[in-house]
Design an enzyme around this catalytic site. Structure first.
Site, mmCIF file in Angstrom:
data_model
loop_
_atom_site.group_PDB
_atom_site.id
_atom_site.type_symbol
_atom_site.label_atom_id
_atom_site.label_comp_id
_atom_site.label_asym_id
_atom_site.label_seq_id
_atom_site.Cartn_x
_atom_site.Cartn_y
_atom_site.Cartn_z
ATOM 1 N N GLY A 190 47.976 48.864 28.750
ATOM 2 C CA GLY A 190 46.756 48.333 29.339
ATOM 3 C C GLY A 190 45.595 49.292 29.299
ATOM 4 N N ASP B 131 52.324 37.335 33.873
ATOM 5 C CA ASP B 131 52.866 38.681 33.924
ATOM 6 C C ASP B 131 53.967 38.668 34.963
ATOM 7 O OD1 ASP B 131 52.664 41.021 32.687
ATOM 8 O OD2 ASP B 131 50.763 41.620 33.591
ATOM 9 N N LYS C 82 46.828 47.657 34.170
ATOM 10 C CA LYS C 82 47.818 46.616 34.456
ATOM 11 C C LYS C 82 48.253 46.714 35.915
ATOM 12 C CE LYS C 82 50.974 44.944 30.954
ATOM 13 N NZ LYS C 82 51.992 45.387 29.974
#
Lengths: 507, 507
Positions: free
Chosen positions: A173, A261, A293
């Site tokens: 991320g 996610d 993230k």
């Protein structure tokens, strides 16, 4: 029987079959609502989703068409005779429905599911159903363990002739952040084995395999990988060729576009790949930041506990470091620009990005401390010595030469756009997502020279009109997509110095 | 810009676009992982999933191909110039992700979702994600109400010039069970308005619209429907043409093959269709039995409460009857065989299936009691009089003649297979699912003459070798699929008389 025809359509991890509406043998529309058919030839059987065709140039009424993926899986020549049946629903969908109803699944259930996934028996919508069911009620610790084990055994597993096989993983991320290509030569130069397999980017602007591919071949056969590792203690190769935990790759191809996610899914994905790669010692990097993230420290700490629990149960020595994920690491975003940053660090150039170097040394130091002969706390200093005296660069060049060097001169893509500060102040926020998206739109990683080159980082003072970053693209359409996006939102916020995003301390 | 090309592939409720791998303008593979593109021409914009093509016969590098559904939606001629962009994720997927995370959605969220669904902005995997999210944590009463309202307003709504517009719905799962075609003429002959729209079968062997299509035209324009209803107080038409709650049709096309069943989704599906059809008074039939959709009485009672709650909130007069769902109703399964049963009942033939007649009279009686002038408890007797004195048959013939009669002689399909009892005893169990599946495999409803004709029902004594039922099919492949399935499992259990499946009392 129908004649097999290859239909040159790439359906991306989904088996698709084509029947003409006036098929001579079967009622194409009768199959369609049921959505799944089973195709057999010579004792081989595959499953596919059916599309009905009205154009004899695609398939004629006496043919069965298969899209690329399905054609490869059936592995028969064109015009081979094939027969078609209604596919019985995969038995493991029962388990998925039980998960939807809130039940806990067993190890056997997860094995059935991953087996069906790698046999291409799941349509994309069935995979979505499984992923959402796992995301919604969550996987408990045991279920995550089972899914990890099932995914690990869904593919090949590598074995290395060494008592200690190190590996590292960042949960991702953060654009740039190409520490692996610095850590691996440092660790190998010290003498530890670190046979690194990495992924190519799916939705991000570059993965480690994309960046390494700028410098050397990365698509190594298992034999070649062993050869490189035997000679150098390391490699930096693409994991896809090694077929490690393939069920994971297929699930990710659905998970990413859906944008869901699931923590259990992520843990199982990471650990199954590392177990299949034969790692005994693993360092996990969890960057935390407002556009990373993981956004909050408590979430990172919970994740760390889960990693530790699973590592112990799976018999892998595992440590977790929590790092600063408040902005990109290094200056380049995109394969060639990131490779440039890496080589600047390895070559100890004065203009090498300091944040990339520091982070790589810290992580490498922690991995060196896996070595029983390294005293706790000494890893960082050893890593720095190996980097600064040129041994890391020497090791990197050995790896590149054995993997197969790529002749390449760094020169950014030909279309360039400059993004400037709109006001005076200090860079107080950099949006990782937005920069990754702009770099992707510019063509990274497909065009290795495309991407973003950052000129300012958090805390830097700027005046109105100062250059924040450059966007590079090879293709006009991509250039337009990227610049349009940057004009909507540059990803940079300028403000008063006291508002700079707080960095998280590394642990 | 690229040139538009129609690709004659039927992708069944999903927009699919095709770009050549060497597309002159766009990097096809760069779009693929992101999975969704936005296509514009002349101010019209549609969204599609992308497939990459390597065959210039399908699309060439200067073309954009659209599969049938997408081509119809964009509504431009071939060779029209179109441009392509990355599709921004649909805003309503945010709401879906919130639902996955366990949040409650608002009416506005559901409106966004149904709007995006009818705009074809959802891929099949996104629809699967929505359905699973709704199935797993469930929709609470308010959410079910919101989804009903959002689906109702996703399409057209019919208005009738009458104070009382009756309708009925069976939640399904029982083969045969074609009561609607008997109830509608009885109710209309009494003078109540009952403009009935019905669905075609999706995965079952026949829907009311498929069965009525054996006797008359069912694909009526809204004008034609009004004309038939004005003259007869009734119609028996296919609801698809009327575009009632189209979001529901699209969701069902994903829900059925996935085999997931969500109570909230089912309630919203039924009620949105009825509201859109302009019903003011609605009778719901919930069959209960071990192989019915609803297996236990307590589940049926909970469902009844939910229907009653929603009916009150939506301002519709709604009553629920719980009926015996332990076996098929009538003898025929498949359009023509079911139409035969219906006509035998309407014509008061001696061999007419008694269970079909009794059930139709009970339900018709309940609907007649919606009439303020009918005394409570008198409906059944009135319905029986209307049926037995031939007024129902006369009304049915009026409806058939106005809708457009189909010239048809009942004659079952040419391939016939007899399934016999394997032992002496009593029929103690009949599996609704298995019989529906066998009849579907035989070609119903696509081949109107295909299906099953039952010769024994629950409680009947049989001797080894006695005929249980006949399977009829038109096509050899279908015949083989159906007979193979019946040989694996006939769907009948023979045993001792005291083991006969208990019937549920009708309430």
């Amino acid at each position: 029987m129908l004649k097999l025809k290859r239909v040159a359509i790439d359906t991306y991890h989904e088996n698709v079959a084509f029947l003409h509406r006036n098929c001579e043998l079967y009622r194409a529309e009768g199959f369609q609502a049921l959505s799944k058919i089973s195709i057999s030839a010579n004792g081989t059987r595959i499953h596919a989703v059916l599309n009905v065709v009205d154009d004899e140039h695609i398939v004629s009424p006496n043919q069965l068409g298969l899209a690329e993926q399905a054609f490869v899986q059936l592995d028969m020549d064109e015009n081979h005779l094939v027969s078609v049946e209604h596919a019985e629903p995969s038995g493991s969908m029962d388990a998925v429905r039980r998960k939807i109803n809130g039940e806990r699944l067993s190890l056997a259930d997860f094995h059935l599911i991953t087996d069906d996934i790698i046999d291409n028996r799941y349509s994309r919508m069935e995979m979505a159903a499984f992923l959402v069911a796992c995301a919604q009620s969550g996987l408990d610790r045991e279920e995550t363990l089972y899914l990890t084990q099932a995914m690990t055994s869904s593919g090949k597993q590598m074995r290395w002739d060494a008592p200690l096989v190190a590996d590292k993983h960042c949960i991702g991320g953060i654009p740039g952040n190409r520490t692996t290509m610095i850590i691996v030569p440092i660790v190998a130069a010290h003498g530890l084995m670190i046979p690194k397999t990495s992924s190519r980017a799916i939705t991000s602007p570059a993965g480690t395999a994309d960046t390494m591919a700028v410098l050397s071949e990365v698509n190594l056969s298992p034999q070649k990988m062993h050869e490189v590792v035997n000679k150098t203690h390391a490699c930096l190769s693409w994991g896809g060729r090694a077929k490690l935990a393939p069920a994971d790759d297929i699930l990710i191809s659905v998970e990413r576009p859906l944008g869901i996610d699931s923590e259990g899914q992520m843990l199982a994905s990471i650990l199954s790949k590392k177990l299949a790669a034969g790692a005994t010692h693993l360092l996990i990097d969890i960057p935390v930041g407002p556009t990373a993230k993981v956004r909050h420290m408590n979430q990172a700490l919970r994740l760390r506990k889960m990693f530790e629990y699973l590592g112990d149960r799976l018999g892998i020595h595992l440590e977790v470091v929590i790092t600063d994920g408040s902005q990109p690491i290094g200056n380049g975003i995109g394969p060639a620009l990131e490779a440039r940053d890496v080589m600047q660090v390895l070559e100890n150039q004065i203009n090498a990005p300091a944040d990339l170097k520091q982070k790589a040394l810290r992580l490498a130091g922690r991995i060196l401390e896996f070595d029983p002969d390294v005293r706790g706390g000494q890893g960082y200093a050893i890593a720095r010595d190996i980097l600064e005296d040129g041994r890391a660069l020497k090791k990197m060049n050995e790896i590149i030469n054995l993997q197969g060097p790529v002749n390449y001169n760094f020169s950014p893509a030909k279309l360039c756009y400059e993004v400037n500060a709109q006001e005076d102040g200090v860079v107080i926020k950099i949006d990782n997502f937005q920069l990754a998206k702009i770099a992707s739109r510019a063509g990274a990683p497909m065009d290795k020279n495309a991407g973003i080159d950052l000129k300012k980082k958090l805390g830097d003072e700027v005046q109105k009109g100062d250059l924040l970053y450059r966007i590079y693209a090879e293709f006009p359409a991509d250039f337009k997509f990227a610049t349009t996006l940057a004009n909507e939102n540059t990803g940079y916020s300028i403000g008063a110095a006291y508002k700079v995003t707080q960095s998280y301390m590394e642990i």
